[in-house]
Design a protein around this motif. Structure first.
Motif, short mmCIF file in Angstrom:
data_model
loop_
_atom_site.label_atom_id
_atom_site.label_comp_id
_atom_site.label_asym_id
_atom_site.label_seq_id
_atom_site.Cartn_x
_atom_site.Cartn_y
_atom_site.Cartn_z
N VAL A 122 3.12 -0.71 4.33
CA VAL A 122 2.68 0.66 4.11
C VAL A 122 3.87 1.51 3.72
CG1 VAL A 122 1.55 2.66 5.12
CG2 VAL A 122 0.85 0.37 5.80
N GLU A 123 3.73 2.22 2.61
CA GLU A 123 4.80 3.10 2.15
C GLU A 123 4.66 4.44 2.83
OE1 GLU A 123 7.19 2.25 0.11
OE2 GLU A 123 8.13 4.21 0.04
N ASP A 124 5.64 4.83 3.63
CA ASP A 124 5.61 6.10 4.34
C ASP A 124 5.96 7.23 3.39
OD1 ASP A 124 5.60 6.98 7.42
OD2 ASP A 124 6.96 8.28 6.28
N GLU B 115 18.61 3.37 0.48
CA GLU B 115 18.06 2.02 0.47
C GLU B 115 17.30 1.79 1.77
OE1 GLU B 115 21.20 -0.71 -0.11
OE2 GLU B 115 21.41 -0.27 -2.24
N ALA B 116 16.20 1.09 1.68
CA ALA B 116 15.44 0.74 2.88
C ALA B 116 15.46 -0.77 3.04
CB ALA B 116 14.00 1.23 2.75
N TRP B 117 15.35 -1.25 4.26
CA TRP B 117 15.44 -2.68 4.56
C TRP B 117 14.03 -3.20 4.80
CZ3 TRP B 117 20.80 -3.54 6.52
CH2 TRP B 117 21.50 -2.34 6.52
N SER B 118 13.59 -4.06 3.94
CA SER B 118 12.25 -4.60 4.10
C SER B 118 12.08 -5.78 3.16
CB SER B 118 11.20 -3.53 3.77
OG SER B 118 9.92 -4.09 3.78
N GLY C 222 15.03 4.00 -2.24
CA GLY C 222 14.05 3.09 -1.67
C GLY C 222 13.20 3.79 -0.63
N GLY C 223 11.96 3.42 -0.54
CA GLY C 223 11.06 4.04 0.42
C GLY C 223 11.25 3.51 1.83
N ASP C 224 10.70 4.26 2.78
CA ASP C 224 10.68 3.83 4.18
C ASP C 224 9.49 2.89 4.33
OD1 ASP C 224 10.75 3.50 6.89
OD2 ASP C 224 10.07 5.52 7.38
N VAL C 225 9.73 1.60 4.15
CA VAL C 225 8.65 0.62 4.11
C VAL C 225 8.44 0.00 5.47
CG1 VAL C 225 7.74 -1.38 2.88
CG2 VAL C 225 9.35 0.15 1.76
N GLN C 226 7.24 0.07 5.97
CA GLN C 226 6.91 -0.49 7.27
C GLN C 226 6.55 -1.95 7.13
OE1 GLN C 226 3.87 1.90 9.05
NE2 GLN C 226 4.96 3.83 8.66
N SER C 227 6.80 -2.71 8.19
CA SER C 227 6.41 -4.12 8.21
C SER C 227 4.90 -4.22 8.30
CB SER C 227 7.06 -4.83 9.40
OG SER C 227 6.67 -4.21 10.61
N VAL D 150 0.86 -1.18 0.00
CA VAL D 150 0.00 0.00 0.00
C VAL D 150 0.90 1.23 0.00
CG1 VAL D 150 -1.72 1.33 1.28
CG2 VAL D 150 -1.89 -1.16 1.18
N LEU D 151 0.74 2.07 -1.00
CA LEU D 151 1.62 3.21 -1.21
C LEU D 151 1.00 4.49 -0.64
CD1 LEU D 151 1.92 1.91 -4.71
CD2 LEU D 151 4.03 2.40 -3.50
N ASP D 152 1.84 5.27 0.01
CA ASP D 152 1.40 6.57 0.50
C ASP D 152 1.20 7.52 -0.69
OD1 ASP D 152 2.03 9.49 1.53
OD2 ASP D 152 1.48 8.32 3.29
#
Length: 276
Positions: free
Chosen positions: A254-256, A263-266, A241-246, A218-220
């Motif tokens: 959820v894309e913040d 780079e984001a870790w997810s 890379g986006g700040d992707v929440q678990s 789900v993208l912000d």
């Protein structure tokens, strides 16, 4: 001060700080000095713990300062004219949960970026995959801006009964549908995620930026603009890379709307990169 000199000083300063912290931790660990402790040493607080705590505090402080700097830079940065920058969002789907796919497509529809092109590529063209095309029609279809094509093949493997002429015709049809539609869905012969991404990139042709995500993300609404800010601010950055929440309570990624790292870790990733 020149940018190269500033960068060099920051690298040297960071390296010296890291060495100082490492040396302090090793010294504290070897000496085992303790400030306070209980009678039988069940609980204790020593130099080792103090250095670790100070290190964590300093890291948090610099992270906060960097975050605030990027927020301020984002407010003052003017995005280029949409006429000079084109962005396409490519969504890869494979036997996705129907509810997840609906939420993903609805969030893509709400992205606040002018003339954003959305391409959904389904990895599979069998009857049991048809529900994903139905969901595409349900959420994004029904207008002249939407287009779809069910392809018996993919760009690297011909489908059953496909001839050389019909294979080329299918390739041309995929390109035409994607380039002529704001929202497009391509169902193709199974080939894995790499093949799905290849189809999207090949069909898009000439665009400035490509954003990618999976069909359970789900993208912000601000994600595209926020990531584009980083790319436009520094021409040496090739991808963000986006700040992707678990997964949260609803089991969705959820894309913040805040992007602060390259780079984001997810396990669910949403990236945007320059088209070469």
């Amino acid at each position: 001060m020149p940018v190269q000199l500033t960068t060099a000083l920051r690298v040297v300063g960071t390296s010296l700080f890291a060495l100082a912290v490492l040396g302090g931790i090793l010294a504290a660990y070897v000496t085992g000095y303790q400030f306070i402790h209980t009678e039988k040493h069940y609980l204790s607080f020593g130099l080792y713990g103090a250095i670790l705590g100070l290190h964590l505090l300093i890291q948090s402080l610099f992270a906060f300062l960097e975050h605030r700097r990027m927020r301020r830079a984002g407010r003052t940065l003017k995005l280029p004219s949409p006429l000079r920058r084109s962005v396409a969002l490519c969504i890869a789907a494979y036997q996705e949960d129907p509810d997840y796919l609906r939420k993903c497509l609805r969030s893509a529809q709400r992205i606040a970026f002018p003339d954003l092109k959305v391409v959904l590529v389904v990895d599979g063209n069998r009857q049991e995959d048809a529900y994903m095309l139905d969901i595409f029609h349900e959420v994004l279809g029904g207008t002249e801006q939407a287009g779809f094509f069910v392809w018996r093949s993919n760009f690297h493997e011909a489908g059953e009964g496909e001839t050389e002429a019909s294979l080329q015709e299918g390739m041309d049809r995929v390109r035409d549908v994607v380039r002529a539609s704001t929202f497009s869905c391509i169902m193709q012969k199974w080939g894995g995620k790499r093949e799905v991404m290849y189809t999207a990139f090949k069909a898009l042709g000439d665009v400035d930026y490509i954003q990618v995500c999976d069909s359970d993300t789900v993208l912000d609404p601000a994600c595209t603009i926020e990531m584009l800010r980083v790319l436009e601010e520094d021409p040496q950055v090739g991808g963000v890379g986006g700040d992707v929440q678990s997964p949260g309570e609803e089991g969705m990624a959820v894309e913040d709307d805040q992007v602060s790292v390259a780079e984001a870790w997810s396990f669910h990733q949403c990236n945007i990169s320059r088209e070469q």
